[in-house]
Scaffold this active site. Sequence first.
Site, mmCIF file in Angstrom:
data_model
loop_
_atom_site.group_PDB
_atom_site.id
_atom_site.type_symbol
_atom_site.label_atom_id
_atom_site.label_comp_id
_atom_site.label_asym_id
_atom_site.label_seq_id
_atom_site.Cartn_x
_atom_site.Cartn_y
_atom_site.Cartn_z
ATOM 1 N N ASP A 143 -11.666 -6.528 -3.295
ATOM 2 C CA ASP A 143 -12.596 -7.778 -3.212
ATOM 3 C C ASP A 143 -14.077 -7.482 -2.699
ATOM 4 O O ASP A 143 -14.254 -6.450 -2.251
ATOM 5 C CB ASP A 143 -11.770 -8.683 -2.295
ATOM 6 N N GLU A 156 0.866 -1.187 -0.110
ATOM 7 C CA GLU A 156 0.012 -0.029 0.129
ATOM 8 C C GLU A 156 0.741 1.256 -0.011
ATOM 9 O O GLU A 156 0.285 2.329 -0.499
ATOM 10 C CB GLU A 156 -0.836 -0.028 1.327
ATOM 11 N N MET A 174 -9.341 -3.220 7.800
ATOM 12 C CA MET A 174 -8.897 -3.549 9.317
ATOM 13 C C MET A 174 -8.056 -2.457 9.908
ATOM 14 O O MET A 174 -7.422 -2.911 11.159
ATOM 15 C CB MET A 174 -8.200 -4.780 8.849
ATOM 16 N N GLU A 175 -8.218 -1.353 9.519
ATOM 17 C CA GLU A 175 -7.119 -0.088 10.137
ATOM 18 C C GLU A 175 -8.038 1.121 10.245
ATOM 19 O O GLU A 175 -7.872 1.888 11.302
ATOM 20 C CB GLU A 175 -5.988 0.042 9.408
ATOM 21 N N GLY A 232 -12.569 -4.244 1.367
ATOM 22 C CA GLY A 232 -13.655 -5.316 0.827
ATOM 23 C C GLY A 232 -14.928 -4.357 0.438
ATOM 24 O O GLY A 232 -15.341 -3.640 1.650
HETATM 25 N N1 ADE Z 1 -9.043 -5.215 3.227
HETATM 26 C C1 ADE Z 1 -9.338 -5.582 1.850
HETATM 27 N N2 ADE Z 1 -10.346 -6.602 1.728
HETATM 28 C C2 ADE Z 1 -10.633 -7.044 3.046
HETATM 29 C C3 ADE Z 1 -11.783 -7.962 3.484
HETATM 30 N N3 ADE Z 1 -12.330 -8.756 2.665
HETATM 31 N N4 ADE Z 1 -11.650 -8.132 5.010
HETATM 32 C C4 ADE Z 1 -10.804 -7.116 5.676
HETATM 33 N N5 ADE Z 1 -10.061 -6.200 5.270
HETATM 34 C C5 ADE Z 1 -10.071 -6.261 3.902
#
Ligand code: ADE
Length: 232
Positions: free
Chosen positions: A196, A12, A172-173, A78
Site C-alpha cells: 500500500d 507473511e 511495524m517491525e 507501505g
Molecule cells: N505495513 C504495510 N503497510 C503498512 C502501513 N501503511 N503502515 C504500517 N505498516 C505497514
Amino acid sequence: MVVGVMGAMPEEIEPILARLSDVRKHEIADNIYYTALYGSLDLVVAYSKIGKVFSSLTASTMIEKFGVQKMLFSGVAGAINPELKIGDLIAATKLCQHDLDITAFGHPYGYVPEGKVFVEANPKLLEIAAQVAYKQGIVLKRGVVATGDQFVADEARKEWIAQTFGADALEMEGAAVAVVCDALGIPFFILRAISDAADMDAGFDFDAFLHSSSAKSADFIFAMLDEIDQAQ
Ligand code: ADE
C-alpha cells in the site's frame, strides 16, 4: 548454518512454510517456531505478531534459544517513495524507529541515549540480494525503512516520516529486529514487498495485496536461501 526467517503475520510466513518439508513445531514464549532443513541450512521460521515488541521477542528467541546465525525478514510495507509501487521489493539499507520521541530532552527523533537513529543492515546479505535480483531479472530497490507501532494511513504522517528520516518505506517491525540483531552481533536483512502507499486507501490496499506481496517477498527470500546454501 542456522538461518532465521521471520515475518510479522501468518500470511507473511505461510508461503515460506509451504515450501518446506518435515517441519517441526516448537512452542516457546507464547509463540510457535518452526524448524526444518533446507539444503545444508537449518531454518527457524516464525511470525512474531505485529509490532516492535513482539518482533523483538521473536528475534531474540530465535537467536538465543535456536542459535540463529543470520536473520532474514520477509513481509510487506507501505510505500513512501513514490517510485515504489504495489508489489515492488525494497531491501532496507538502514532502519529507524519513527515513533521513538524524547525530543522534549533535546534529542533528535528516533534517538535514545546509547542507541542510534539508524541501524544498518548487513552489507554481505545486501550483496547476496543484489546478485539474486540480477540473476532473476528482478528490480530490487534499496532504501531507508522506518518502523513504528502504527499502521500509517495518513498523508501528513507519511510526509513527516519522509522528511524526518529520509525514509522510502514504512512498516511495524524491521527496526526492532535490526536493533536486536545489531546488539547480539547477528547479520540481518529486511525485505519488504509494497502492499500500500500509507495513504487514505492503505487499509483497503493492505487487505487486497497482503497475500500477493507476501508471496513475492517470500519467493525472493527463498532465492537468497539458495544462494546462502550454495555458498556454504
Ligand atoms: N505495513 C504495510 N503497510 C503498512 C502501513 N501503511 N503502515 C504500517 N505498516 C505497514
